[in-house]
Motif scaffolding. Structure first.
Motif, PDB file in Angstrom:
ATOM      1  N   ASP A  13       0.891  -1.031   0.078  1.00 12.63           N
ATOM      2  CA  ASP A  13      -0.108   0.018  -0.132  1.00 12.63           C
ATOM      3  C   ASP A  13       0.915   1.513   0.058  1.00 12.63           C
ATOM      4  OD1 ASP A  13      -2.303  -1.432  -0.053  1.00 12.63           O
ATOM      5  OD2 ASP A  13      -2.689  -1.385   2.246  1.00 12.63           O
ATOM      6  N   SER A  14       2.016   1.211   0.321  1.00 14.21           N
ATOM      7  CA  SER A  14       3.008   2.207   0.410  1.00 14.21           C
ATOM      8  C   SER A  14       3.802   2.384  -0.877  1.00 14.21           C
ATOM      9  CB  SER A  14       3.888   2.174   1.603  1.00 14.21           C
ATOM     10  OG  SER A  14       3.200   1.849   2.818  1.00 14.21           O
ATOM     11  N   LEU A  15       3.661   1.551  -1.723  1.00 14.49           N
ATOM     12  CA  LEU A  15       4.296   1.583  -2.945  1.00 14.49           C
ATOM     13  C   LEU A  15       3.462   1.726  -4.269  1.00 14.49           C
ATOM     14  CD1 LEU A  15       6.799  -1.282  -2.289  1.00 14.49           C
ATOM     15  CD2 LEU A  15       7.486   1.063  -2.250  1.00 14.49           C
ATOM     16  N   PRO A  16       2.772   2.876  -4.401  1.00 17.43           N
ATOM     17  CA  PRO A  16       1.814   3.106  -5.473  1.00 17.43           C
ATOM     18  C   PRO A  16       2.325   2.866  -6.746  1.00 17.43           C
ATOM     19  CG  PRO A  16       2.075   5.252  -4.283  1.00 17.43           C
ATOM     20  CD  PRO A  16       2.743   3.886  -3.627  1.00 17.43           C
ATOM     21  N   TYR A  17       3.395   3.577  -6.990  1.00 16.35           N
ATOM     22  CA  TYR A  17       4.082   3.780  -8.485  1.00 16.35           C
ATOM     23  C   TYR A  17       4.573   2.273  -8.752  1.00 16.35           C
ATOM     24  CZ  TYR A  17       6.677   4.598 -12.649  1.00 16.35           C
ATOM     25  OH  TYR A  17       7.270   4.866 -13.985  1.00 16.35           O
ATOM     26  N   THR A  18       4.956   1.383  -7.937  1.00 12.19           N
ATOM     27  CA  THR A  18       5.247   0.337  -8.144  1.00 12.19           C
ATOM     28  C   THR A  18       4.124  -0.789  -8.279  1.00 12.19           C
ATOM     29  OG1 THR A  18       6.995   0.495  -6.612  1.00 12.19           O
ATOM     30  CG2 THR A  18       6.643  -1.893  -7.403  1.00 12.19           C
ATOM     31  N   ASP A  19       3.093  -0.454  -7.591  1.00 12.06           N
ATOM     32  CA  ASP A  19       1.735  -1.251  -7.972  1.00 12.06           C
ATOM     33  C   ASP A  19       1.277  -0.946  -9.208  1.00 12.06           C
ATOM     34  OD1 ASP A  19       0.134  -3.166  -6.518  1.00 12.06           O
ATOM     35  OD2 ASP A  19      -1.209  -1.391  -6.592  1.00 12.06           O
ATOM     36  N   ALA A  20       1.344   0.237  -9.768  1.00 13.90           N
ATOM     37  CA  ALA A  20       0.793   0.638 -10.990  1.00 13.90           C
ATOM     38  C   ALA A  20       1.657   0.128 -12.396  1.00 13.90           C
ATOM     39  CB  ALA A  20       0.976   2.277 -11.093  1.00 13.90           C
ATOM     40  N   LEU A  21       2.960  -0.280 -11.720  1.00  9.25           N
ATOM     41  CA  LEU A  21       4.016  -0.824 -12.717  1.00  9.25           C
ATOM     42  C   LEU A  21       3.628  -2.316 -12.988  1.00  9.25           C
ATOM     43  CD1 LEU A  21       7.701  -0.711 -12.574  1.00  9.25           C
ATOM     44  CD2 LEU A  21       6.746  -2.904 -13.209  1.00  9.25           C
ATOM     45  N   VAL A  22       3.264  -2.857 -11.917  1.00 15.19           N
ATOM     46  CA  VAL A  22       2.485  -4.175 -12.045  1.00 15.19           C
ATOM     47  C   VAL A  22       1.433  -3.952 -13.138  1.00 15.19           C
ATOM     48  CG1 VAL A  22       1.509  -6.157 -10.898  1.00 15.19           C
ATOM     49  CG2 VAL A  22       3.547  -4.997  -9.986  1.00 15.19           C
ATOM     50  N   LYS A  23       0.509  -3.289 -12.754  1.00 12.60           N
ATOM     51  CA  LYS A  23      -0.713  -3.273 -13.582  1.00 12.60           C
ATOM     52  C   LYS A  23      -0.499  -2.984 -15.221  1.00 12.60           C
ATOM     53  CE  LYS A  23      -3.738  -1.016 -10.048  1.00 12.60           C
ATOM     54  NZ  LYS A  23      -4.558   0.200  -9.756  1.00 12.60           N
ATOM     55  N   GLU A  24       0.635  -2.240 -15.244  1.00 14.92           N
ATOM     56  CA  GLU A  24       1.222  -1.833 -16.809  1.00 14.92           C
ATOM     57  C   GLU A  24       1.683  -3.177 -17.155  1.00 14.92           C
ATOM     58  OE1 GLU A  24       1.743   0.968 -19.899  1.00 14.92           O
ATOM     59  OE2 GLU A  24       0.238  -0.082 -18.733  1.00 14.92           O
ATOM     60  N   VAL A  25       2.321  -4.208 -16.477  1.00 17.01           N
ATOM     61  CA  VAL A  25       2.899  -5.400 -16.869  1.00 17.01           C
ATOM     62  C   VAL A  25       1.850  -6.413 -17.501  1.00 17.01           C
ATOM     63  CG1 VAL A  25       3.753  -7.497 -16.067  1.00 17.01           C
ATOM     64  CG2 VAL A  25       4.979  -5.394 -15.532  1.00 17.01           C
ATOM     65  N   LEU A  26       0.631  -6.173 -16.800  1.00 18.06           N
ATOM     66  CA  LEU A  26      -0.366  -7.113 -17.122  1.00 18.06           C
ATOM     67  C   LEU A  26      -1.222  -6.488 -18.548  1.00 18.06           C
ATOM     68  CD1 LEU A  26      -1.821  -7.619 -13.802  1.00 18.06           C
ATOM     69  CD2 LEU A  26      -0.682  -9.474 -14.853  1.00 18.06           C
ATOM     70  N   ARG A  27      -1.042  -5.343 -18.617  1.00 17.68           N
ATOM     71  CA  ARG A  27      -1.861  -4.401 -19.925  1.00 17.68           C
ATOM     72  C   ARG A  27      -0.742  -4.648 -21.200  1.00 17.68           C
ATOM     73  NH1 ARG A  27      -1.420  -0.691 -23.228  1.00 17.68           N
ATOM     74  NH2 ARG A  27       0.432  -0.012 -22.402  1.00 17.68           N
ATOM     75  N   TRP A  28       0.367  -4.251 -20.820  1.00 16.71           N
ATOM     76  CA  TRP A  28       1.365  -4.165 -21.885  1.00 16.71           C
ATOM     77  C   TRP A  28       1.801  -5.375 -22.765  1.00 16.71           C
ATOM     78  CZ3 TRP A  28       6.825  -5.156 -22.499  1.00 16.71           C
ATOM     79  CH2 TRP A  28       7.516  -4.565 -23.481  1.00 16.71           C
ATOM     80  N   HIS A  29       1.862  -6.538 -22.052  1.00 16.33           N
ATOM     81  CA  HIS A  29       2.050  -7.628 -22.755  1.00 16.33           C
ATOM     82  C   HIS A  29       1.033  -8.509 -22.254  1.00 16.33           C
ATOM     83  CE1 HIS A  29       3.872 -11.393 -24.220  1.00 16.33           C
ATOM     84  NE2 HIS A  29       3.735 -11.913 -23.253  1.00 16.33           N
ATOM     85  N   VAL A  30       0.028  -8.666 -23.018  1.00 12.65           N
ATOM     86  CA  VAL A  30      -1.207  -9.647 -22.340  1.00 12.65           C
ATOM     87  C   VAL A  30      -0.849 -11.151 -22.537  1.00 12.65           C
ATOM     88  CG1 VAL A  30      -3.741 -10.129 -22.673  1.00 12.65           C
ATOM     89  CG2 VAL A  30      -2.455  -7.812 -23.496  1.00 12.65           C
ATOM     90  N   VAL A  31      -0.924 -11.711 -21.446  1.00 12.95           N
ATOM     91  CA  VAL A  31      -0.707 -13.062 -21.150  1.00 12.95           C
ATOM     92  C   VAL A  31      -1.558 -14.319 -21.892  1.00 12.95           C
ATOM     93  CG1 VAL A  31      -0.526 -14.994 -19.363  1.00 12.95           C
ATOM     94  CG2 VAL A  31       0.706 -12.726 -18.950  1.00 12.95           C
ATOM     95  N   GLY A  32      -2.914 -13.872 -21.695  1.00 16.32           N
ATOM     96  CA  GLY A  32      -3.776 -14.593 -22.355  1.00 16.32           C
ATOM     97  C   GLY A  32      -4.509 -13.573 -23.371  1.00 16.32           C
ATOM     98  N   PRO A  33      -3.909 -13.398 -24.659  1.00 19.35           N
ATOM     99  CA  PRO A  33      -4.550 -12.572 -25.573  1.00 19.35           C
ATOM    100  C   PRO A  33      -5.909 -12.898 -26.116  1.00 19.35           C
ATOM    101  CG  PRO A  33      -2.699 -13.439 -26.854  1.00 19.35           C
ATOM    102  CD  PRO A  33      -2.639 -14.029 -25.164  1.00 19.35           C
ATOM    103  N   THR A  34      -6.162 -13.957 -26.168  1.00 19.86           N
ATOM    104  CA  THR A  34      -7.548 -14.378 -26.605  1.00 19.86           C
ATOM    105  C   THR A  34      -8.200 -14.991 -25.469  1.00 19.86           C
ATOM    106  OG1 THR A  34      -6.703 -16.332 -27.737  1.00 19.86           O
ATOM    107  CG2 THR A  34      -6.904 -14.322 -28.950  1.00 19.86           C
ATOM    108  N   GLY A  35      -7.863 -15.160 -24.280  1.00 24.73           N
ATOM    109  CA  GLY A  35      -8.362 -15.626 -23.167  1.00 24.73           C
ATOM    110  C   GLY A  35      -8.645 -17.133 -23.518  1.00 24.73           C
TER     111      GLY A  35
END
Length: 473
Positions: free
Chosen positions: A313-335
């Protein structure tokens, strides 16, 4: 991904002949549709859109269809209807709001609701996952497979050449191929499952037989390991021991636990590995993002210890970085495809019972209507700064929709976060220098239902002497 493998043109002619009778009956017996199908590429008589189906990077073709035909695209392959969804709103309207109609799914024979209930009970919430936080933190220096085996079966892997990890990786490679929508012709034409193995195009039966032995070994051996440890009174806390504790576990329940634990391993390991690879690629390509996250970690955590979940909770930028990892390279592109249980009319279009519904998750997380400069790796898009609203939360999309949403989403999110924050706390990740020139990695993907990056080179070095000491501990 929609591809058809192990099928020659001669096989296709045989299969076409088999479907002629079905097609003729269909034209004369079936009543007129109550509404038009969604728009899509025009197919051929008898074989429909077989030739339109993408063989690699299906999400790119689906995106082109979406731009041409709209958010709902329809194709038909040998009588099987396939619906591709190209917007978050449409996916939620159909698979969330109408989940009773759109929550069925073509599954492996060993999958089922008992597994999903077990997964939800043990890892279905953040609170339930918290019991495994210490495991995640202690074993991060090992592979993701080691962490997941420790959680699923309480098994400590060997540092090199562990037999369970090697076997699991082989099984997961098979599964990634098998779960790609349309990877085998039987996925599109289900009645072929009943044809003899010598039938043209039925090579999938031989492949399935070869893969079955490895799958059975991977499912049963770790499960028996846990049961033996429980009898000896030395079993550590794990997903399997949690579900088997107490008395009176029936054979049916034992069977369900065994396959649930494998589902946890299979679902968590392959996807988490893919996300972590994309993290290291992003940090190689976007060093300014890495430095900003490291500066935040240094202030909050300091140099004398590794980060823990208590710091999140004290690392908002790092948490946002994790969200961007999930968005930028989509692990399941067609689910994973959903299946329609009853006829439906949606937005004026006819969606027949039995249709496969495939969400184009890659485009949803790269849609310029939702994300500014989507090809750019930019964690700040998820922070409410300078009066701007954060962009769409990727975790509402990347783990699927409706009743078939990934039951291990909280565990996956925790695994990716702790790996990210620990790695950035102690390592500097950069481009490799060869012959005095920095090598820029290529962004490209391997085929499969789980999208893995092609191998790339990067330099990973301890940030300091203190960081090295933390790593060695």
């Amino acid at each position: 991904m929609l591809t058809i493998t192990n099928v020659t043109w001669l096989d296709l002619l045989y299969l076409t002949g088999v479907t002629v009778g079905v097609y003729l009956v269909k034209q004369t017996v079936i009543k007129k549709n109550p509404a038009p199908y969604p728009p899509g590429p025009r197919g051929w008589p008898l074989i429909g859109n077989v030739l339109d189906m993408p063989r690699i990077k299906a999400w790119i073709t689906f995106t082109k269809w979406g731009k041409k035909y709209g958010d709902i695209t329809h194709i038909e392959v040998l009588g099987r209807h396939i619906i591709v969804l190209n917007s978050v709103k449409t996916a939620m309207d159909m698979m969330d709001s109408k989940s009773t109609l759109y929550s069925d799914r073509p599954v492996l024979p060993m999958a089922g609701e008992l597994q999903r209930k077990n997964l939800h009970r043990v890892i279905g919430s953040r609170a339930a996952v918290d019991v495994y936080n210490e495991i995640e933190e202690e074993h991060i220096r090992y592979t993701v497979g080691a962490v997941t085996l420790r959680i699923s079966h309480g098994y400590e892997v060997k540092e090199k050449d562990d037999p369970f990890v090697d076997l699991a990786n082989r099984v997961l490679t098979h599964a990634s191929r098998a779960l790609a929508p349309g990877a085998f012709i039987v996925d599109i034409v289900p009645f072929l499952a009943k044809v003899p193995a010598w039938f043209p195009g039925a090579g999938f039966k031989r492949i399935a037989c070869e893969w079955r032995g490895a799958l059975e070994e991977m499912v049963s051996t770790p499960h028996q390991f846990v049961k033996d440890q429980m009898v000896a009174g030395i079993a550590p806390v794990s997903f399997t021991s949690n579900l088997l504790e107490g008395s009176g576990v029936s054979a049916e329940e034992d069977y369900a636990v065994k396959w649930s634990a494998f589902s946890l391993y299979a679902g968590g390991t392959d996807t988490t590995v893919s996300a972590i690879y994309s993290l290291f690629l992003a940090m190689t390509l976007f060093p300014d993002v890495q430095k900003k996250a490291q500066a935040e970690i240094d202030v909050v955590v300091g140099p004398d210890r590794l980060p823990t979940f208590a710091d999140r909770d004290s690392l908002p930028y790092t948490d946002a970085l994790v969200k961007e990892v999930l968005r930028w390279h989509v692990v399941g592109p067609t689910g994973l495809p959903h299946c329609v249980t009853e006829d439906d009319i949606h937005d004026g279009y006819y969606i027949p019972k039995g249709s496969l519904v495939i969400p184009n998750i890659w485009f949803m997380l790269n849609d310029p209507r939702a994300y500014t400069n989507p090809s750019q790796f930019n964690p700040e898009r998820f922070l409410a700064e300078d009066g701007k609203e954060p962009e769409m939360e990727p975790r509402t999309v990347c783990f699927g929709f409706g009743r078939r949403i990934c039951p291990g989403l909280h565990l996956a999110d925790a695994s990716i976060w702790i790996t990210t924050v620990m790695s950035l706390a102690v390592f500097d990740i950069s481009k490799v220098v060869e012959h005095g020139v920095k090598v820029t990695p290529e962004i490209d993907q391997l085929p499969g239902s789980t999208c893995h990056l092609k191998p790339f080179k990067c330099s990973i070095k301890p940030r300091s002497t203190t960081a090295l000491e933390l790593i060695e501990q």
